[in-house]
Design a protein around this motif. Structure first.
Motif, mmCIF file in Angstrom:
data_model
loop_
_atom_site.group_PDB
_atom_site.id
_atom_site.type_symbol
_atom_site.label_atom_id
_atom_site.label_comp_id
_atom_site.label_asym_id
_atom_site.label_seq_id
_atom_site.Cartn_x
_atom_site.Cartn_y
_atom_site.Cartn_z
ATOM 1 N N ASP A 1 -6.263 -3.093 -13.467
ATOM 2 C CA ASP A 1 -5.685 -2.587 -14.718
ATOM 3 C C ASP A 1 -6.619 -2.852 -15.888
ATOM 4 O O ASP A 1 -6.816 -1.997 -16.750
ATOM 5 N N VAL A 2 -7.201 -4.050 -15.903
ATOM 6 C CA VAL A 2 -8.146 -4.411 -16.954
ATOM 7 C C VAL A 2 -9.377 -3.510 -16.898
ATOM 8 O O VAL A 2 -9.842 -2.995 -17.922
ATOM 9 N N ALA A 3 -9.899 -3.291 -15.693
ATOM 10 C CA ALA A 3 -11.098 -2.465 -15.527
ATOM 11 C C ALA A 3 -10.843 -1.030 -15.985
ATOM 12 O O ALA A 3 -11.700 -0.413 -16.646
ATOM 13 N N LEU A 4 -9.667 -0.504 -15.655
ATOM 14 C CA LEU A 4 -9.353 0.865 -16.061
ATOM 15 C C LEU A 4 -9.206 0.967 -17.574
ATOM 16 O O LEU A 4 -9.708 1.913 -18.197
ATOM 17 N N LEU A 5 -8.549 -0.016 -18.184
ATOM 18 C CA LEU A 5 -8.401 0.001 -19.642
ATOM 19 C C LEU A 5 -9.757 -0.099 -20.328
ATOM 20 O O LEU A 5 -10.017 0.611 -21.309
ATOM 21 N N LYS A 6 -10.627 -0.949 -19.804
ATOM 22 C CA LYS A 6 -11.977 -1.050 -20.368
ATOM 23 C C LYS A 6 -12.692 0.294 -20.296
ATOM 24 O O LYS A 6 -13.375 0.697 -21.244
ATOM 25 N N ARG A 7 -12.555 0.974 -19.164
ATOM 26 C CA ARG A 7 -13.226 2.262 -19.002
ATOM 27 C C ARG A 7 -12.668 3.300 -19.968
ATOM 28 O O ARG A 7 -13.411 4.098 -20.541
ATOM 29 N N LEU A 8 -11.354 3.282 -20.155
ATOM 30 C CA LEU A 8 -10.736 4.236 -21.066
ATOM 31 C C LEU A 8 -11.173 4.015 -22.513
ATOM 32 O O LEU A 8 -11.362 4.959 -23.276
ATOM 33 N N LEU A 9 -11.334 2.736 -22.892
ATOM 34 C CA LEU A 9 -11.649 2.406 -24.292
ATOM 35 C C LEU A 9 -13.142 2.318 -24.576
ATOM 36 O O LEU A 9 -13.534 2.269 -25.749
ATOM 37 N N SER A 10 -13.970 2.293 -23.543
ATOM 38 C CA SER A 10 -15.411 2.059 -23.746
ATOM 39 C C SER A 10 -16.082 3.052 -24.691
ATOM 40 O O SER A 10 -17.009 2.657 -25.418
ATOM 41 N N PRO A 11 -15.668 4.347 -24.749
ATOM 42 C CA PRO A 11 -16.309 5.231 -25.722
ATOM 43 C C PRO A 11 -16.052 4.834 -27.167
ATOM 44 O O PRO A 11 -16.729 5.304 -28.078
ATOM 45 N N CYS A 12 -15.040 3.969 -27.397
ATOM 46 C CA CYS A 12 -14.703 3.556 -28.768
ATOM 47 C C CYS A 12 -15.604 2.435 -29.279
ATOM 48 O O CYS A 12 -15.578 2.112 -30.464
ATOM 49 N N GLY A 13 -16.375 1.797 -28.386
ATOM 50 C CA GLY A 13 -17.252 0.711 -28.812
ATOM 51 C C GLY A 13 -17.352 -0.384 -27.767
ATOM 52 O O GLY A 13 -17.162 -0.148 -26.570
ATOM 53 N N LEU A 14 -17.628 -1.588 -28.228
ATOM 54 C CA LEU A 14 -17.748 -2.753 -27.357
ATOM 55 C C LEU A 14 -16.370 -3.241 -26.951
ATOM 56 O O LEU A 14 -15.524 -3.488 -27.809
ATOM 57 N N VAL A 15 -16.130 -3.397 -25.648
ATOM 58 C CA VAL A 15 -14.832 -3.843 -25.141
ATOM 59 C C VAL A 15 -15.026 -5.114 -24.329
ATOM 60 O O VAL A 15 -15.816 -5.145 -23.382
ATOM 61 N N GLU A 16 -14.316 -6.177 -24.694
ATOM 62 C CA GLU A 16 -14.413 -7.449 -23.996
ATOM 63 C C GLU A 16 -13.011 -7.962 -23.664
ATOM 64 O O GLU A 16 -12.058 -7.710 -24.399
ATOM 65 N N GLU A 17 -12.913 -8.707 -22.562
ATOM 66 C CA GLU A 17 -11.668 -9.379 -22.206
ATOM 67 C C GLU A 17 -11.755 -10.842 -22.604
ATOM 68 O O GLU A 17 -12.837 -11.447 -22.533
ATOM 69 N N ALA A 18 -10.635 -11.425 -23.026
ATOM 70 C CA ALA A 18 -10.629 -12.817 -23.472
ATOM 71 C C ALA A 18 -9.227 -13.391 -23.313
ATOM 72 O O ALA A 18 -8.252 -12.651 -23.135
#
Length: 254
Positions: free
Chosen positions: A128-145
């Motif tokens: 789920d995290v990986a998919l969300l990162k992929r969806l949001l990646s065109p918006c900029g830098l995406v990090e999990e924390a």
């Protein structure tokens, strides 16, 4: 989503696959103009979509979740963009086992240069995290924390954009004071900030190392930095991040 980021430029997410719900047509107009489906019924979105993005004011969110809850199933992934509403609170208002994530974005997502931090709930998985990162990646830098970092991210990157604009304005007006036309000064100030940020990201060097590379003994930069230190620039900025983070935590306790 903003009008500039509706759909994915790479075609992975088409506008017709986005279903937006809002109380009034005024809030839906931008989605309609881009070919998205729209409704005034939140349950209709829940029944037709798997990824559910909640972009409401924090005080409205509990009522929205209570309305959605009967239709939420194990297939859904609920992503909250509301500041201050904890993962625990979200999970308590949804059926047991619901996959929940929180995400905090900042204004430059509008130009695909945002800073985005996400945290996963107890039932969300790495897929789920990986998919969300992929969806949001065109918006900029995406990090999990960890979730505890989200309020800090608000103080650093959410509010921090305003600090940068304030510094850019001061930088440009210093040049105007010395005789440069305003339009040129603002462009050069913006490009200076953009270039400096890009070097930090691409070189991986600590900002202090890069700053030292600009300074030469007895040169212009070290004299200018001395003036910044007299004005306690670093301490003031650190205090600003602390103040914004503290305020974000206070809002989350309401």
């Amino acid at each position: 989503m903003t009008t500039r980021s509706i759909g994915r430029r790479d075609g992975e997410v088409q506008a017709e696959n986005i279903f937006a719900s809002a109380p009034s047509n005024r809030n839906l107009e931008k989605f309609q103009n881009h070919g998205c489906k729209t409704t005034h019924c939140n349950l209709q979105v829940v029944k037709n979509c798997t990824f559910l993005f909640l972009a409401t004011k924090p005080y409205i969110l509990p009522a929205v979740l209570q309305q959605m809850a009967p239709a939420v199933t194990p297939k859904h992934v609920v992503i909250s963009m509301a500041a201050g509403v904890s993962l625990q609170s979200l999970e308590e208002l949804l059926p047991a086992g619901t996959k929940v994530l929180r995400v905090m974005l900042n204004l430059p997502c509008e130009v695909q240069s945002g800073a985005i931090l996400l945290a996963q709930g107890s039932c969300a998985g790495e897929q789920d995290v990986a998919l969300l990162k992929r969806l949001l990646s065109p918006c900029g830098l995406v990090e999990e924390a960890p979730e505890s970092y989200l309020d800090i991210h608000t103080g650093l990157s959410g509010s921090g954009v305003a600090y940068v604009y304030t510094f850019a304005e001061a930088l440009a007006e210093g040049a105007v004071k010395m005789g440069m036309p305003g339009d040129m000064a603002y462009k050069m100030a913006a490009q200076t900030l953009l270039g400096g940020a890009k070097m930090i990201l691409e070189t991986g060097e600590h900002p202090a190392v890069l700053r030292s590379a600009v300074c030469t003994p007895g040169g212009t930069t070290i004299h200018a930095l001395h003036e910044l230190e007299k004005g306690t620039l670093r301490a003031t900025v650190m205090n600003a991040v602390e103040a914004a983070t503290t305020r974000a935590r206070e809002l989350g306790k309401r």
